[in-house]
Design a protein around this motif. Structure first.
Motif, short mmCIF file in Angstrom:
data_model
loop_
_atom_site.label_atom_id
_atom_site.label_comp_id
_atom_site.label_asym_id
_atom_site.label_seq_id
_atom_site.Cartn_x
_atom_site.Cartn_y
_atom_site.Cartn_z
N SER A 1 1.29 -1.59 0.12
CA SER A 1 -0.19 -0.36 -0.05
C SER A 1 1.14 0.76 0.32
N THR B 1 2.24 4.49 13.90
CA THR B 1 0.97 5.03 12.82
C THR B 1 0.20 6.32 14.78
N GLY C 1 0.78 -9.97 11.21
CA GLY C 1 0.71 -10.05 10.59
C GLY C 1 1.08 -9.29 9.16
N PRO D 1 10.37 0.85 12.93
CA PRO D 1 9.71 1.55 12.02
C PRO D 1 8.01 1.64 11.33
N HIS E 1 4.67 2.23 11.05
CA HIS E 1 4.10 0.43 10.27
C HIS E 1 3.01 0.68 9.56
N LEU E 2 2.18 1.81 9.24
CA LEU E 2 2.09 2.40 7.85
C LEU E 2 2.17 2.49 7.24
N PRO E 3 3.10 2.83 5.75
CA PRO E 3 2.02 2.07 4.79
C PRO E 3 2.76 0.29 5.14
N ALA E 4 2.90 -1.23 5.40
CA ALA E 4 3.40 -1.78 5.46
C ALA E 4 4.13 -2.19 4.97
N SER E 5 5.18 -2.55 4.83
CA SER E 5 6.62 -2.37 4.03
C SER E 5 7.19 -3.94 4.18
N PRO E 6 6.66 -4.58 3.80
CA PRO E 6 7.22 -5.98 4.70
C PRO E 6 8.66 -6.22 3.79
N ARG F 1 12.23 -5.78 10.67
CA ARG F 1 10.65 -5.84 11.22
C ARG F 1 9.86 -6.44 9.68
N SER F 2 9.33 -7.82 9.66
CA SER F 2 8.83 -7.61 8.11
C SER F 2 7.61 -7.97 8.94
N ALA F 3 6.31 -8.58 7.89
CA ALA F 3 5.81 -8.37 8.21
C ALA F 3 5.64 -10.08 8.83
N THR F 4 5.25 -10.57 9.86
CA THR F 4 5.50 -11.74 10.51
C THR F 4 4.19 -12.36 11.11
#
Lengths: 95, 327
Positions: A2, A30, A43, B7, B9-14, B20-23
């Protein structure tokens, strides 16, 4: 991936309160109003991990007296979004 | 950017930072260690079970020579990673014999796993250090986190920690590993430990850790590998920075639990040295200090692990690119 937050869904007052708790408990950058109420907290969505989950559970128990238990089979749903988490807290809050 | 900054958290950036990527609920997809070494383990385990049921430990032990040789010969990639490790731990270029000793020790712990998990320890000589310290810690009633590593045998350690212990011992591990242990126990030893595994990667895993500790129990976890996307810091280990997880130390700080290091060192056929070392006193660092404390503890953990690697170099069972040199 996004990019911009376009028109975020407006949060209900209860959701706003829980969103603020999430942001302060986890020191997120955020803004509370930017947390999409229906998207996953963990996740892919907000990107929280299981350590965040613990920290959040401890903060929720302190603020609302709601104990999140690991043997609760509904955990997956409770933690699945801001909306479901708020609903659970509002149903069980002691203060 | 430091490993500890959060980092946005929005936008999520894996994978934006690698830290820290999406986990949380991701399937183990592409981390080399989640698939490569365990495939070999699976095959070896099945073979081992078959042999042990029919022929017993001694035959199993003799067969370890060809088995270790076979797995050594058939895993060129792991051989390369093992060589990189051995060069650092031994302080010299490793030869074929060094590699064989590593594979042999690894195979031995797998063979022993079958016996140790099912509680058949009578023919084993297990030397124990630090058990009194562990008992004293447990007597305080705040539970204890046991930090181990993919080093030696966690089962030897568990056999000691569990024997006659008045409190429960739960182990935090990857779901795939948990299933493997469960299958092993079911196949060979009965349901002894079946319930005592907390699978990593679920949102409530840490809640379960919290509850076990609150009941005064022990929770074991291996703090040298990072589960997918967990927070890590690059910490000097055997002279070069390696990505080590901060999660276990953040968890300990958050819960204020006492922490001990635990090593189950393979010393030869059916011989182990199990050592518990006090690591961190109970108590929570203040919120602001939590990250710094985790980093400090990860560095101390790395230093202790390094010392063990130098003293017992063939106990290291990380067969992946530990220092992430290929990235």
């Amino acid at each position: 991936m996004s990019t911009d937050i376009e028109t975020p869904t407006a949060l209900l007052p209860g959701e706003m309160e829980v969103a603020s708790l999430i942001v302060s408990a986890l020191s997120l950058e955020t803004r509370p109003e930017d947390i999409p109420p229906d998207e996953p907290l963990f996740g892919a969505g907000l990107g929280l991990d299981s350590i965040d989950a613990l920290e959040l559970a401890l903060a929720i128990s302190k603020a609302y007296g709601v104990q999140l238990r690991s043997d609760d089979e509904r955990n997956h749903r409770i933690f699945s979004s801001l909306r479901t988490l708020t609903a659970h807290i509002e149903k069980h809050r002691a203060r | 950017m430091t490993a500890l900054s959060r980092p946005s958290h929005l936008p999520a950036s894996p994978a934006a930072t690698g830290q820290r990527s999406a986990t949380a609920d991701l399937p183990a997809a592409d981390h080399s260690w989640t698939k490569t070494p365990e495939r070999g383990t699976d095959g070896a385990l099945r073979l081992m079970l078959w042999i042990l049921r029919r022929l017993g430990w001694r035959a199993g032990h003799l067969l370890l020579y060809p088995i270790a040789g076979y797995f050594l010969a058939s895993s060129p990639r792991q051989r390369g990673h093992a060589r990189a490790y051995l060069r650092r731990a031994l302080g010299r270029a490793p030869g074929a014999l060094d590699l064989f000793r590593l594979w042999f020790a690894f195979s031995s712990t797998i063979l022993d796993r079958v016996f140790l998990t099912s509680g058949r320890t009578e023919k084993y000589r297990i030397e124990v250090e630090g058990l009194d310290a562990l008992k004293a810690t447990l007597a305080e009633g705040r539970g204890c986190l046991l930090l181990g590593a993919h080093f030696g045998s966690f089962e030897a350690l568990r056999a000691v920690a569990d024997a006659g212990s008045p409190v429960e011992l739960a182990v935090l591990m990857h779901e795939a590993n948990a299933r493997r242990v469960q299958a092993l126990v079911t196949a060979f030893g009965g349901p002894r430990h079946a319930e005592a595994v907390i699978p990593l990667g679920t949102a409530d895993a840490m809640l379960r850790v919290h509850e076990v500790l609150a009941r005064g129990g022990m929770v074991g976890l291996l703090a040298d590998r990072r589960p997918h996307g967990e927070r890590v810091a690059r910490i000097p280990f055997l002279a070069e920075p390696a990505p080590l997880p901060l999660g276990p130390h953040l968890l300990a700080g958050m819960l204020g639990a006492p922490v001990m290091l635990a090593f189950g060192i393979w010393q030869g056929p059916r011989r182990y040295l199990v050592r518990f070392e006090p690591f961190a006193d109970p108590g929570s660092p203040g919120r602001g200090n939590r990250d710094a404390t985790a980093r400090e503890r990860a560095a101390r953990y790395a230093a202790r692990l390094e010392e063990n690697c130098r003293a017992h170099p063939y106990n290291w069972f990380n067969f992946h690119d530990f220092w992430e040199e290929a990235r």
